[in-house]
Structures are given as structure tokens and as C-alpha cells.
Write a protein that holds these residues in place. Structure first.
Motif, PDB file in Angstrom:
ATOM      1  N   MET A 122      -4.690   0.473 -21.210  1.00  0.00           N
ATOM      2  CA  MET A 122      -4.356   0.642 -19.819  1.00  0.00           C
ATOM      3  C   MET A 122      -2.957   0.066 -19.596  1.00  0.00           C
ATOM      4  O   MET A 122      -2.663  -1.030 -20.035  1.00  0.00           O
ATOM      5  N   THR A 123      -2.154   0.765 -18.866  1.00  0.00           N
ATOM      6  CA  THR A 123      -0.800   0.302 -18.580  1.00  0.00           C
ATOM      7  C   THR A 123      -0.794  -0.542 -17.307  1.00  0.00           C
ATOM      8  O   THR A 123      -1.767  -0.560 -16.547  1.00  0.00           O
ATOM      9  N   VAL A 124       0.318  -1.221 -17.095  1.00  0.00           N
ATOM     10  CA  VAL A 124       0.473  -2.054 -15.900  1.00  0.00           C
ATOM     11  C   VAL A 124       0.357  -1.197 -14.643  1.00  0.00           C
ATOM     12  O   VAL A 124      -0.328  -1.572 -13.684  1.00  0.00           O
ATOM     13  N   LYS A 125       0.999  -0.016 -14.648  1.00  0.00           N
ATOM     14  CA  LYS A 125       0.944   0.817 -13.435  1.00  0.00           C
ATOM     15  C   LYS A 125      -0.463   1.349 -13.181  1.00  0.00           C
ATOM     16  O   LYS A 125      -0.892   1.438 -12.038  1.00  0.00           O
ATOM     17  N   THR A 126      -1.205   1.658 -14.233  1.00  0.00           N
ATOM     18  CA  THR A 126      -2.590   2.110 -14.061  1.00  0.00           C
ATOM     19  C   THR A 126      -3.465   0.975 -13.543  1.00  0.00           C
ATOM     20  O   THR A 126      -4.311   1.181 -12.668  1.00  0.00           O
ATOM     21  N   ALA A 127      -3.256  -0.227 -14.067  1.00  0.00           N
ATOM     22  CA  ALA A 127      -4.032  -1.388 -13.618  1.00  0.00           C
ATOM     23  C   ALA A 127      -3.784  -1.665 -12.136  1.00  0.00           C
ATOM     24  O   ALA A 127      -4.718  -1.971 -11.395  1.00  0.00           O
ATOM     25  N   GLU A 128      -2.539  -1.528 -11.697  1.00  0.00           N
ATOM     26  CA  GLU A 128      -2.227  -1.740 -10.281  1.00  0.00           C
ATOM     27  C   GLU A 128      -2.951  -0.719  -9.403  1.00  0.00           C
ATOM     28  O   GLU A 128      -3.538  -1.068  -8.375  1.00  0.00           O
ATOM     29  N   LEU A 129      -2.959   0.522  -9.832  1.00  0.00           N
ATOM     30  CA  LEU A 129      -3.640   1.585  -9.081  1.00  0.00           C
ATOM     31  C   LEU A 129      -5.146   1.334  -9.025  1.00  0.00           C
ATOM     32  O   LEU A 129      -5.758   1.394  -7.952  1.00  0.00           O
ATOM     33  N   VAL A 130      -5.731   1.040 -10.167  1.00  0.00           N
ATOM     34  CA  VAL A 130      -7.189   0.827 -10.236  1.00  0.00           C
ATOM     35  C   VAL A 130      -7.601  -0.357  -9.357  1.00  0.00           C
ATOM     36  O   VAL A 130      -8.573  -0.274  -8.597  1.00  0.00           O
ATOM     37  N   MET A 131      -6.864  -1.467  -9.430  1.00  0.00           N
ATOM     38  CA  MET A 131      -7.229  -2.640  -8.628  1.00  0.00           C
ATOM     39  C   MET A 131      -7.052  -2.380  -7.140  1.00  0.00           C
ATOM     40  O   MET A 131      -7.875  -2.827  -6.332  1.00  0.00           O
ATOM     41  N   ALA A 132      -6.013  -1.643  -6.759  1.00  0.00           N
ATOM     42  CA  ALA A 132      -5.821  -1.322  -5.341  1.00  0.00           C
ATOM     43  C   ALA A 132      -6.984  -0.482  -4.818  1.00  0.00           C
ATOM     44  O   ALA A 132      -7.484  -0.717  -3.714  1.00  0.00           O
ATOM     45  N   ILE A 133      -7.437   0.482  -5.618  1.00  0.00           N
ATOM     46  CA  ILE A 133      -8.562   1.337  -5.203  1.00  0.00           C
ATOM     47  C   ILE A 133      -9.857   0.532  -5.130  1.00  0.00           C
ATOM     48  O   ILE A 133     -10.606   0.623  -4.142  1.00  0.00           O
ATOM     49  N   ILE A 134     -10.120  -0.281  -6.151  1.00  0.00           N
ATOM     50  CA  ILE A 134     -11.357  -1.082  -6.164  1.00  0.00           C
ATOM     51  C   ILE A 134     -11.379  -2.046  -4.982  1.00  0.00           C
ATOM     52  O   ILE A 134     -12.394  -2.171  -4.278  1.00  0.00           O
ATOM     53  N   LEU A 135     -10.273  -2.751  -4.746  1.00  0.00           N
ATOM     54  CA  LEU A 135     -10.235  -3.693  -3.623  1.00  0.00           C
ATOM     55  C   LEU A 135     -10.317  -2.979  -2.278  1.00  0.00           C
ATOM     56  O   LEU A 135     -10.909  -3.503  -1.330  1.00  0.00           O
ATOM     57  N   ALA A 136      -9.741  -1.786  -2.174  1.00  0.00           N
ATOM     58  CA  ALA A 136      -9.851  -1.018  -0.924  1.00  0.00           C
ATOM     59  C   ALA A 136     -11.312  -0.649  -0.670  1.00  0.00           C
ATOM     60  O   ALA A 136     -11.799  -0.767   0.463  1.00  0.00           O
ATOM     61  N   LEU A 137     -12.022  -0.218  -1.704  1.00  0.00           N
ATOM     62  CA  LEU A 137     -13.440   0.123  -1.548  1.00  0.00           C
ATOM     63  C   LEU A 137     -14.266  -1.108  -1.182  1.00  0.00           C
ATOM     64  O   LEU A 137     -15.164  -1.027  -0.326  1.00  0.00           O
ATOM     65  N   CYS A 138     -13.963  -2.239  -1.799  1.00  0.00           N
ATOM     66  CA  CYS A 138     -14.654  -3.487  -1.442  1.00  0.00           C
ATOM     67  C   CYS A 138     -14.367  -3.861   0.009  1.00  0.00           C
ATOM     68  O   CYS A 138     -15.269  -4.307   0.728  1.00  0.00           O
ATOM     69  N   SER A 139     -13.126  -3.685   0.439  1.00  0.00           N
ATOM     70  CA  SER A 139     -12.758  -3.986   1.830  1.00  0.00           C
ATOM     71  C   SER A 139     -13.556  -3.126   2.801  1.00  0.00           C
ATOM     72  O   SER A 139     -14.068  -3.627   3.804  1.00  0.00           O
ATOM     73  N   ILE A 140     -13.642  -1.852   2.501  1.00  0.00           N
ATOM     74  CA  ILE A 140     -14.400  -0.939   3.370  1.00  0.00           C
ATOM     75  C   ILE A 140     -15.865  -1.356   3.417  1.00  0.00           C
ATOM     76  O   ILE A 140     -16.487  -1.394   4.488  1.00  0.00           O
ATOM     77  N   GLY A 141     -16.421  -1.690   2.267  1.00  0.00           N
ATOM     78  CA  GLY A 141     -17.814  -2.147   2.219  1.00  0.00           C
ATOM     79  C   GLY A 141     -18.032  -3.405   3.032  1.00  0.00           C
ATOM     80  O   GLY A 141     -19.020  -3.515   3.772  1.00  0.00           O
ATOM     81  N   LEU A 142     -17.114  -4.366   2.919  1.00  0.00           N
ATOM     82  CA  LEU A 142     -17.240  -5.598   3.698  1.00  0.00           C
ATOM     83  C   LEU A 142     -17.082  -5.340   5.187  1.00  0.00           C
ATOM     84  O   LEU A 142     -17.770  -5.953   6.005  1.00  0.00           O
ATOM     85  N   MET A 143     -16.198  -4.432   5.540  1.00  0.00           N
ATOM     86  CA  MET A 143     -16.028  -4.089   6.955  1.00  0.00           C
ATOM     87  C   MET A 143     -17.302  -3.448   7.505  1.00  0.00           C
ATOM     88  O   MET A 143     -17.736  -3.774   8.622  1.00  0.00           O
TER      89      MET A 143
END
Length: 168
Positions: free
Chosen positions: A1-22
Motif C-alpha cells: 500500500m502506498t502513502v497516498k492509498t493509505a491516506e485515502l483509505v483512512m479518510a474513508i474509514i474515519l468518515a464512515l465511523c463519523s457518520i455512524g457516531l453521528m
């Protein structure tokens, strides 16, 4: 996994977690209650909303290739990084499992001994000072000052003489 892919994956995962918490927070009262203040779900809801906004900004910056990370094609984790992260995760899992068996203080001592001496490669003097000092400090803070007992499992009888001194 590259740095740019890791940034994308973490942003998506955290966004989904944020929506779930909301969504979960919205099950509680997220509005202002007259005479009392914010409802019990207000802070978690708005903090999750702030986290979602940050994730969306990260995704925007990733799509636009604004940050160096969004253009970086280097490996995200090298072999050495995987080894140290794996060792740390294993040591923490041992700490959690040992806490159930021998209590927090002795399992913390074993964890610190391993981590400071063998992972950190520090001297025996520093290792022993921290291996003994940190659990003693935590005991004094939680058990004595805050009156919050931590799990001791089968080692609890060893603490009875200390309790006699503390509470007599």
C-alpha cells in the motif's frame, strides 16, 4: 500500500465511523434543553460532525493532489515498520491478557520490562527504575489518591498489607 492509498483509505474509514457516531448520537437528544444546556447526544454528535468535516477536507485535498501525501507513491509501511508495530501490538495484547490472569500491576511490570529493555534497548538501571516506578506511581494515583481499585486478579492478597497501611 502506498502513502497516498493509505491516506485515502483512512479518510474513508474515519468518515464512515463519523457518520455512524453521528447516527448513534442522534438517537439521544442533540438539541439545547432549556434551563439545562445541551442534550446528552449533542457533544458526541457535533464532535463526530467535526471529524467528518476533516475527513471530507482530506478527501478533497487527496482528489486535488494538494498535499505531498496525496502524491506520494512510496510504501506506507516498510518491513521494519511492520515488525515494530507487530511487536508493539503483540506486547499490548499480552498486557491485556495478563491483566486478566495476574492483575494490572504485575502484567504492567512484565510489559515495561520487555518493552523498555528489549524493544527500547535501554540500560538495566533505567529499565528497572521505570519497571518498578511506573506501577508504583499508578497504584498510588488510582488506589490511594483517587480510591479507584484496578484489577489485581490472583495477586490481590499481596496487596492486603498495603491496604492495612493505607486504611488504618
Amino acid at each position: 500500500m502506498t502513502v497516498k492509498t493509505a491516506e485515502l483509505v483512512m479518510a474513508i474509514i474515519l468518515a464512515l465511523c463519523s457518520i455512524g457516531l453521528m447516527m448513534k448520537s442522534a438517537e439521544l437528544n442533540i438539541t439545547w434543553i432549556e434551563g439545562r444546556g445541551p442534550g446528552s447526544g449533542a457533544w458526541p454528535f457535533w464532535l463526530s460532525g467535526g471529524m467528518l468535516l476533516c475527513c471530507l477536507m482530506t478527501l478533497y485535498r487527496w482528489v486535488r493532489r494538494i498535499t505531498p501525501e496525496s502524491r506520494n507513491t512510496d510504501l506506507y509501511m516498510t518491513r521494519e515498520t511492520v515488525v515494530i508495530v507487530g511487536t508493539s501490538a503483540g506486547a499490548i495484547l499480552f498486557l491485556l491478557a495478563a491483566t486478566h490472569l495476574i492483575g494490572i500491576y504485575f502484567s504492567l511490570m512484565l510489559f515495561l520490562l520487555f518493552y523498555i529493555k528489549y524493544v527500547g534497548r535501554h540500560s538495566w538501571a533505567l529499565t528497572m527504575a521505570l519497571t518498578i516506578g511506573i506501577p508504583v506511581f499508578i497504584f498510588c494515583l488510582f488506589e490511594w489518591a483517587l480510591k479507584i481499585p484496578l484489577p489485581k486478579s490472583i495477586t490481590e492478597p499481596l496487596f492486603y498489607p498495603i491496604y492495612d497501611l493505607m486504611y488504618s
